[in-house]
Design a protein around this motif. Structure first.
Motif, PDB file in Angstrom:
ATOM      1  N   ALA A  73     -33.405 102.947  49.612  1.00 60.22           N
ATOM      2  CA  ALA A  73     -33.439 103.853  50.768  1.00 60.22           C
ATOM      3  C   ALA A  73     -32.064 103.887  51.449  1.00 60.22           C
ATOM      4  O   ALA A  73     -31.584 104.952  51.851  1.00 60.22           O
ATOM      5  CB  ALA A  73     -34.514 103.420  51.753  1.00 60.22           C
ATOM      6  N   GLU A  74     -31.446 102.716  51.571  1.00 57.77           N
ATOM      7  CA  GLU A  74     -30.106 102.677  52.174  1.00 57.77           C
ATOM      8  C   GLU A  74     -29.102 103.447  51.321  1.00 57.77           C
ATOM      9  O   GLU A  74     -28.230 104.144  51.855  1.00 57.77           O
ATOM     10  CB  GLU A  74     -29.658 101.224  52.349  1.00 57.77           C
ATOM     11  N   GLU A  75     -29.219 103.338  49.993  1.00 51.85           N
ATOM     12  CA  GLU A  75     -28.328 104.089  49.105  1.00 51.85           C
ATOM     13  C   GLU A  75     -28.536 105.586  49.260  1.00 51.85           C
ATOM     14  O   GLU A  75     -27.572 106.362  49.290  1.00 51.85           O
ATOM     15  CB  GLU A  75     -28.572 103.683  47.645  1.00 51.85           C
ATOM     16  N   ILE A  76     -29.800 105.999  49.368  1.00 49.38           N
ATOM     17  CA  ILE A  76     -30.109 107.423  49.523  1.00 49.38           C
ATOM     18  C   ILE A  76     -29.544 107.947  50.839  1.00 49.38           C
ATOM     19  O   ILE A  76     -28.937 109.020  50.889  1.00 49.38           O
ATOM     20  CB  ILE A  76     -31.631 107.668  49.432  1.00 49.38           C
ATOM     21  N   VAL A  77     -29.725 107.173  51.908  1.00 46.52           N
ATOM     22  CA  VAL A  77     -29.200 107.592  53.209  1.00 46.52           C
ATOM     23  C   VAL A  77     -27.671 107.658  53.169  1.00 46.52           C
ATOM     24  O   VAL A  77     -27.067 108.620  53.672  1.00 46.52           O
ATOM     25  CB  VAL A  77     -29.689 106.630  54.326  1.00 46.52           C
ATOM     26  N   LEU A  81     -25.489 110.964  53.778  1.00 51.95           N
ATOM     27  CA  LEU A  81     -24.439 111.042  54.799  1.00 51.95           C
ATOM     28  C   LEU A  81     -23.102 111.446  54.168  1.00 51.95           C
ATOM     29  O   LEU A  81     -22.327 112.203  54.767  1.00 51.95           O
ATOM     30  CB  LEU A  81     -24.300 109.707  55.528  1.00 51.95           C
ATOM     31  N   ALA A  82     -22.832 110.948  52.969  1.00 53.76           N
ATOM     32  CA  ALA A  82     -21.595 111.312  52.294  1.00 53.76           C
ATOM     33  C   ALA A  82     -21.598 112.786  51.903  1.00 53.76           C
ATOM     34  O   ALA A  82     -20.564 113.461  51.984  1.00 53.76           O
ATOM     35  CB  ALA A  82     -21.398 110.439  51.052  1.00 53.76           C
ATOM     36  N   GLU A  83     -22.740 113.304  51.496  1.00 52.40           N
ATOM     37  CA  GLU A  83     -22.838 114.703  51.087  1.00 52.40           C
ATOM     38  C   GLU A  83     -22.901 115.649  52.278  1.00 52.40           C
ATOM     39  O   GLU A  83     -22.633 116.836  52.139  1.00 52.40           O
ATOM     40  CB  GLU A  83     -24.092 114.912  50.237  1.00 52.40           C
TER      41      GLU A  83
END
Length: 149
Positions: A73-77, A81-83
Motif C-alpha cells: 500500500a505504501e508503494e502504491i501511494v 504521488l510520483a505520478e
C-alpha cells in the motif's frame, strides 16, 4: 484425593422418592466420566498441541501478510504521488491545447466575420461616398446662397 464435595455427593439421593432402594453408596458418575474420558483427552493432547501450533503459524502468516500489504500500500501511494505531478502536467497541457484550439477557432471565426464586414463595407462604400459628396455639395451650395444650414 477426592475433594470433600465429591465425597459428600456420594451420599446424595440417587433418584426420585419411591420404594426403598437397596442400601448402597451411589456411584460417583463424575469421577467415572472423568476416568472414562481421560484416555480420550490424553490422545487429544497431541491434537491440541498441533492446533495451537497451527494457530500460531496462522498468526505469523497473518502478520507477514499484513506487513506485506502495508508495504505494498505504501508503494502504491508513493507511486501515485510520483505520478501525480506528471498526470497534472499532462492534464494541464491537454486543457491548454483544447483552449488553444478553441481560441484558434474563435479567432478564425472573428477573422471571417471581419472579412464579411469589410466586404459589405467595400460594397456599400461607393454609394455612401456618392451620398456624402452630394450632401457636402448641397451644404456648400446652401452656404453660398447665404441661407445657412
Amino acid at each position: 484425593m477426592p475433594a470433600l464435595r465429591d465425597v459428600l455427593n456420594r451420599f446424595r439421593a440417587v433418584g426420585p422418592p419411591g420404594p426403598a432402594a437397596p442400601a448402597a453408596v451411589p456411584a460417583d458418575r463424575r469421577t467415572e466420566r472423568a476416568e472414562e474420558l481421560a484416555p480420550v483427552f490424553a490422545a487429544l493432547a497431541g491434537t491440541r498441541t498441533a492446533a495451537r501450533e497451527l494457530v500460531d503459524a496462522a498468526r505469523v502468516d497473518a502478520d507477514r501478510r499484513r506487513a506485506d500489504g502495508e508495504r505494498r500500500a505504501e508503494e502504491i501511494v508513493a507511486a501515485a504521488l510520483a505520478e501525480r505531478d506528471a498526470i497534472r502536467a499532462a492534464a494541464f497541457a491537454a486543457a491548454r491545447g483544447e483552449h488553444a484550439a478553441a481560441a484558434a477557432d474563435r479567432m478564425a471565426q472573428a477573422r471571417g466575420e471581419a472579412a464579411e464586414v469589410a466586404a459589405r463595407a467595400a460594397r456599400r462604400r461607393p454609394s455612401l461616398t456618392t451620398r456624402a459628396a452630394a450632401r457636402a455639395r448641397d451644404l456648400l451650395a446652401a452656404d453660398e446662397t447665404g441661407s445657412g444650414h
